[in-house]
Scaffold this active site. Structure first.
Site, PDB file in Angstrom:
ATOM      1  N   HIS A  36     -31.210  18.729 -21.108  1.00 27.05           N
ATOM      2  CA  HIS A  36     -31.497  17.586 -20.215  1.00 27.05           C
ATOM      3  C   HIS A  36     -30.488  17.576 -19.060  1.00 27.05           C
ATOM      4  O   HIS A  36     -29.349  17.152 -19.225  1.00 27.05           O
ATOM      5  CB  HIS A  36     -31.408  16.287 -21.009  1.00 27.05           C
ATOM      6  CG  HIS A  36     -31.968  15.077 -20.309  1.00 27.05           C
ATOM      7  ND1 HIS A  36     -32.253  15.051 -18.959  1.00 27.05           N
ATOM      8  CD2 HIS A  36     -32.305  13.846 -20.778  1.00 27.05           C
ATOM      9  CE1 HIS A  36     -32.741  13.852 -18.630  1.00 27.05           C
ATOM     10  NE2 HIS A  36     -32.779  13.102 -19.716  1.00 27.05           N
ATOM     11  N   GLY A  37     -30.957  18.036 -17.917  1.00 27.35           N
ATOM     12  CA  GLY A  37     -30.084  18.061 -16.734  1.00 27.35           C
ATOM     13  C   GLY A  37     -30.557  17.098 -15.655  1.00 27.35           C
ATOM     14  O   GLY A  37     -30.230  17.280 -14.484  1.00 27.35           O
ATOM     15  N   ALA A  38     -31.321  16.060 -16.051  1.00 24.51           N
ATOM     16  CA  ALA A  38     -31.991  15.205 -15.061  1.00 24.51           C
ATOM     17  C   ALA A  38     -31.543  13.748 -15.140  1.00 24.51           C
ATOM     18  O   ALA A  38     -30.691  13.371 -15.941  1.00 24.51           O
ATOM     19  CB  ALA A  38     -33.506  15.299 -15.275  1.00 24.51           C
ATOM     20  N   HIS A  39     -32.136  12.936 -14.260  1.00 24.29           N
ATOM     21  CA  HIS A  39     -32.160  11.461 -14.336  1.00 24.29           C
ATOM     22  C   HIS A  39     -30.803  10.771 -14.273  1.00 24.29           C
ATOM     23  O   HIS A  39     -30.661   9.632 -14.698  1.00 24.29           O
ATOM     24  CB  HIS A  39     -32.905  11.003 -15.618  1.00 24.29           C
ATOM     25  CG  HIS A  39     -34.289  11.549 -15.729  1.00 24.29           C
ATOM     26  ND1 HIS A  39     -35.070  11.440 -16.847  1.00 24.29           N
ATOM     27  CD2 HIS A  39     -35.046  12.229 -14.826  1.00 24.29           C
ATOM     28  CE1 HIS A  39     -36.244  12.024 -16.647  1.00 24.29           C
ATOM     29  NE2 HIS A  39     -36.248  12.514 -15.429  1.00 24.29           N
ATOM     30  N   GLN A  61     -34.920  18.088 -27.093  1.00 24.98           N
ATOM     31  CA  GLN A  61     -34.264  17.944 -25.794  1.00 24.98           C
ATOM     32  C   GLN A  61     -32.796  17.589 -26.043  1.00 24.98           C
ATOM     33  O   GLN A  61     -32.477  16.525 -26.576  1.00 24.98           O
ATOM     34  CB  GLN A  61     -34.912  16.853 -24.937  1.00 24.98           C
ATOM     35  CG  GLN A  61     -34.344  16.930 -23.507  1.00 24.98           C
ATOM     36  CD  GLN A  61     -34.639  15.714 -22.652  1.00 24.98           C
ATOM     37  OE1 GLN A  61     -34.455  14.583 -23.090  1.00 24.98           O
ATOM     38  NE2 GLN A  61     -35.070  15.948 -21.425  1.00 24.98           N
ATOM     39  N   PRO A  79     -40.311  14.439 -23.090  1.00 20.83           N
ATOM     40  CA  PRO A  79     -39.250  13.889 -23.943  1.00 20.83           C
ATOM     41  C   PRO A  79     -39.119  12.388 -23.719  1.00 20.83           C
ATOM     42  O   PRO A  79     -38.971  11.955 -22.578  1.00 20.83           O
ATOM     43  CB  PRO A  79     -38.000  14.628 -23.472  1.00 20.83           C
ATOM     44  CG  PRO A  79     -38.304  15.062 -22.064  1.00 20.83           C
ATOM     45  CD  PRO A  79     -39.785  15.287 -22.018  1.00 20.83           C
ATOM     46  N   MET A  80     -39.182  11.615 -24.793  1.00 20.43           N
ATOM     47  CA  MET A  80     -39.085  10.155 -24.642  1.00 20.43           C
ATOM     48  C   MET A  80     -38.221   9.532 -25.726  1.00 20.43           C
ATOM     49  O   MET A  80     -38.561   9.587 -26.911  1.00 20.43           O
ATOM     50  CB  MET A  80     -40.479   9.539 -24.646  1.00 20.43           C
ATOM     51  CG  MET A  80     -41.200   9.764 -23.315  1.00 20.43           C
ATOM     52  SD  MET A  80     -42.877   9.132 -23.335  1.00 20.43           S
ATOM     53  CE  MET A  80     -43.666  10.283 -24.451  1.00 20.43           C
ATOM     54  N   THR A  81     -37.123   8.943 -25.284  1.00 18.26           N
ATOM     55  CA  THR A  81     -36.215   8.223 -26.175  1.00 18.26           C
ATOM     56  C   THR A  81     -36.959   7.082 -26.844  1.00 18.26           C
ATOM     57  O   THR A  81     -37.601   6.280 -26.175  1.00 18.26           O
ATOM     58  CB  THR A  81     -35.043   7.677 -25.339  1.00 18.26           C
ATOM     59  OG1 THR A  81     -34.289   8.798 -24.892  1.00 18.26           O
ATOM     60  CG2 THR A  81     -34.150   6.761 -26.153  1.00 18.26           C
ATOM     61  N   TYR A 108     -27.915  11.602 -15.851  1.00 15.89           N
ATOM     62  CA  TYR A 108     -27.039  11.730 -17.020  1.00 15.89           C
ATOM     63  C   TYR A 108     -25.988  12.836 -16.778  1.00 15.89           C
ATOM     64  O   TYR A 108     -25.910  13.377 -15.677  1.00 15.89           O
ATOM     65  CB  TYR A 108     -27.884  12.002 -18.271  1.00 15.89           C
ATOM     66  CG  TYR A 108     -28.783  10.843 -18.622  1.00 15.89           C
ATOM     67  CD1 TYR A 108     -28.252   9.657 -19.141  1.00 15.89           C
ATOM     68  CD2 TYR A 108     -30.157  10.893 -18.398  1.00 15.89           C
ATOM     69  CE1 TYR A 108     -29.066   8.571 -19.444  1.00 15.89           C
ATOM     70  CE2 TYR A 108     -30.979   9.812 -18.698  1.00 15.89           C
ATOM     71  CZ  TYR A 108     -30.431   8.651 -19.221  1.00 15.89           C
ATOM     72  OH  TYR A 108     -31.243   7.578 -19.516  1.00 15.89           O
TER      73      TYR A 108
HETATM   74  C1  LIG Z   1     -39.840   5.271 -23.363  1.00 23.77           C
HETATM   75  C2  LIG Z   1     -39.418   6.426 -22.494  1.00 23.77           C
HETATM   76  C3  LIG Z   1     -38.288   7.145 -22.825  1.00 23.77           C
HETATM   77  C4  LIG Z   1     -37.884   8.247 -22.057  1.00 23.77           C
HETATM   78  N1  LIG Z   1     -36.822   9.005 -22.470  1.00 23.77           N
HETATM   79  C5  LIG Z   1     -36.555  10.178 -21.854  1.00 23.77           C
HETATM   80  C6  LIG Z   1     -35.615  11.097 -22.417  1.00 23.77           C
HETATM   81  O1  LIG Z   1     -35.028  10.893 -23.490  1.00 23.77           O
HETATM   82  N2  LIG Z   1     -35.384  12.244 -21.731  1.00 23.77           N
HETATM   83  C7  LIG Z   1     -36.018  12.525 -20.552  1.00 23.77           C
HETATM   84  O2  LIG Z   1     -35.772  13.576 -19.961  1.00 23.77           O
HETATM   85  N3  LIG Z   1     -36.932  11.679 -20.024  1.00 23.77           N
HETATM   86  C8  LIG Z   1     -37.237  10.530 -20.667  1.00 23.77           C
HETATM   87  N4  LIG Z   1     -38.235   9.724 -20.174  1.00 23.77           N
HETATM   88  C9  LIG Z   1     -39.039  10.166 -19.017  1.00 23.77           C
HETATM   89  C10 LIG Z   1     -40.294  10.925 -19.492  1.00 23.77           C
HETATM   90  O3  LIG Z   1     -39.973  12.160 -20.074  1.00 23.77           O
HETATM   91  C11 LIG Z   1     -41.271  11.181 -18.326  1.00 23.77           C
HETATM   92  O4  LIG Z   1     -40.653  12.003 -17.375  1.00 23.77           O
HETATM   93  C12 LIG Z   1     -41.728   9.895 -17.679  1.00 23.77           C
HETATM   94  O5  LIG Z   1     -42.158   8.954 -18.649  1.00 23.77           O
HETATM   95  C13 LIG Z   1     -42.864  10.140 -16.700  1.00 23.77           C
HETATM   96  O6  LIG Z   1     -44.005  10.564 -17.395  1.00 23.77           O
HETATM   97  P1  LIG Z   1     -45.248   9.543 -17.625  1.00 23.77           P
HETATM   98  O7  LIG Z   1     -45.496   8.925 -16.283  1.00 23.77           O
HETATM   99  O8  LIG Z   1     -46.349  10.459 -18.085  1.00 23.77           O
HETATM  100  O9  LIG Z   1     -44.833   8.547 -18.641  1.00 23.77           O
HETATM  101  C14 LIG Z   1     -38.619   8.601 -20.907  1.00 23.77           C
HETATM  102  C15 LIG Z   1     -39.742   7.844 -20.562  1.00 23.77           C
HETATM  103  C16 LIG Z   1     -40.159   6.787 -21.335  1.00 23.77           C
HETATM  104  C17 LIG Z   1     -41.405   6.044 -20.955  1.00 23.77           C
END
Ligand SMILES: Cc1cc2nc3c(=O)[nH]c(=O)nc-3n(C[C@H](O)[C@H](O)[C@H](O)COP(=O)(O)O)c2cc1C
Length: 373
Positions: free
Chosen positions: A172-175, A105, A28-30, A177
């Site tokens: 989304h229960g991580a990071h 997500q 998942p990536m914002t 938030y």
């Molecule tokens: C641009 C960007 C946006 C992200 N947004 C979210 C998000 O909305 N939700 C989430 O759980 N993780 C988010 N992440 C984390 C990613 O899901 C992932 O765990 C992290 O990029 C590590 O994976 P990678 O090393 O393959 O990029 C984001 C990461 C990036 C790079």
């Protein structure tokens, strides 16, 4: 043609009604390309391209529940309201037309400030105890009513995900938030039933969200929950210092109805408890699978030399070997692997890996964040 070297990544996988053709998940990536909270045709085409190029399961960017201050960036999509849900309908229809599988997500950002924008919501920010980090006030401590309404809003989003035809969904229960702010003692100082000295007590909010969501989608719909030890407020934070503490945290969440735990690490190869099983020991997803029996997803710098928080600082990464990942998949340490930046910047990444076209893999540059390729 499939490259035999990466065979372990291209085995089918099934959990409940979700049948996947391979083990690779788009993380998942914002992206903040949804003005007014509505994902448009560019967003739908972006996800569809990943479905066309062999991604086993696509997880959407975080998309927020129906609470007044559930997002911290005006480009984050809503997962509520007619216009946003119509946008998501086009997303899932496009992914299905290309033979893909996808889950949204579902998210509430709590009191976290975006590091991409200074925008703040009009409504008051909410968090378990009015903190953004240990000793740092931000927003209102949630009332009983706010908690109940948030749980109900997660459940409504889940019912909508199922109604629109999504194949799964991730909470989304991580990071650091909202949900993670309940887990973390540093941001949860509540003295009611949503707080307490133990991780099990602080996991109650998440467990109630999972239960509510499970009730909304029924028994057969596969449910994912993303968790992390680390917080963006403190990379070194750890919720569980021992396997016993990890079991106390995660087992109740699986019992509440989570089928798959998505265990977020910044580097997938780092052992979770090296003092127990050594430097080559199980990672977070490995331990979570062993302790709970649930399916797990690992993640973190797959195929790239640098981690993603460094990428936000502008650092570039080079393609890196997949040997360690393949080895862990072969020993069934975890079930699925999520890939973030590599798939964000190259929609064909999975096809290239499958075909053994490793020379075709590109460097990752932070410039990729600025467009939807
Ligand atoms: C641009 C960007 C946006 C992200 N947004 C979210 C998000 O909305 N939700 C989430 O759980 N993780 C988010 N992440 C984390 C990613 O899901 C992932 O765990 C992290 O990029 C590590 O994976 P990678 O090393 O393959 O990029 C984001 C990461 C990036 C790079």
């Amino acid at each position: 043609m499939n490259s035999p070297h990466v065979d372990a990544l291209f085995q089918p996988f099934r959990v409940k009604s979700l049948a996947l053709k391979n083990r690779i998940v788009m993380a998942p990536m914002t992206r903040s390309f949804s003005p007014e909270g509505v994902p448009g045709d560019d967003v739908a085409a972006y996800y569809r391209r990943r479905a066309e190029s062999d991604v086993g399961l696509i997880l959407s960017e975080g998309t927020v529940i129906d609470r007044p201050a559930s997002r911290n960036d005006p480009g984050i999509p809503f997962f509520h309201g007619e216009a946003a849900l119509a946008g998501w309908q086009r997303v899932i229809d496009g992914v299905h037309a290309a033979g893909g599988r996808m889950g949204p997500q579902i998210w509430h950002t709590g009191s976290v400030v975006s590091f991409q924008t200074e925008w703040t919501p009009e409504a008051p920010v909410e968090s378990p105890s009015g903190l953004i980090a240990p000793g740092q006030p931000r927003g209102n401590a949630m009332s009983d009513e706010a908690i109940a309404e948030s749980i109900a809003a997660f459940s409504r989003a889940a019912a909508d995900a199922k109604r629109l035809g999504f194949d799964t969904l991730e909470i989304h229960g991580a990071h650091g938030y909202l949900i993670d702010q309940f887990f973390w003692a540093g941001t949860n100082a509540r003295t009611d039933r949503f707080g307490g000295a133990t991780l099990k007590q602080r996991a109650r909010f998440a467990a109630e969200v999972v239960k509510g969501v499970r009730g909304a989608v029924g028994p057969d719909f596969p449910l994912m929950l993303r968790v992390s030890q680390w917080k963006q407020q403190d990379f070194a934070a750890r919720l569980a210092e021992t396997p016993d503490a990890m079991a106390e945290w995660l087992v109740p969440l699986v019992e509440a109805g989570a089928d798959v735990l998505h265990c977020s690490q910044r580097r997938f190869w780092e052992p979770e408890f090296p003092e127990v099983d050594g430097e080559a020991g199980l990672n977070f997803a490995g331990w979570a699978k062993k302790l709970t029996g649930a399916a797990t997803v690992s993640v973190g710098s797959v195929g790239l030399s640098g981690d993603f928080m460094a990428a936000f600082g502008g650092e570039s990464s080079k393609p890196a070997s997949l040997d360690n990942l393949v080895h862990r998949m072969e020993r069934e340490e975890f079930d699925l692997i999520a890939v973030g930046r590599a798939i964000l910047s190259d929609p064909q990444w999975v096809t290239k890996v499958r075909e053994g076209n490793l020379e075709g893999l590109q460097d990752f540059s932070a410039a990729a964040f600025r467009e939807l390729v």
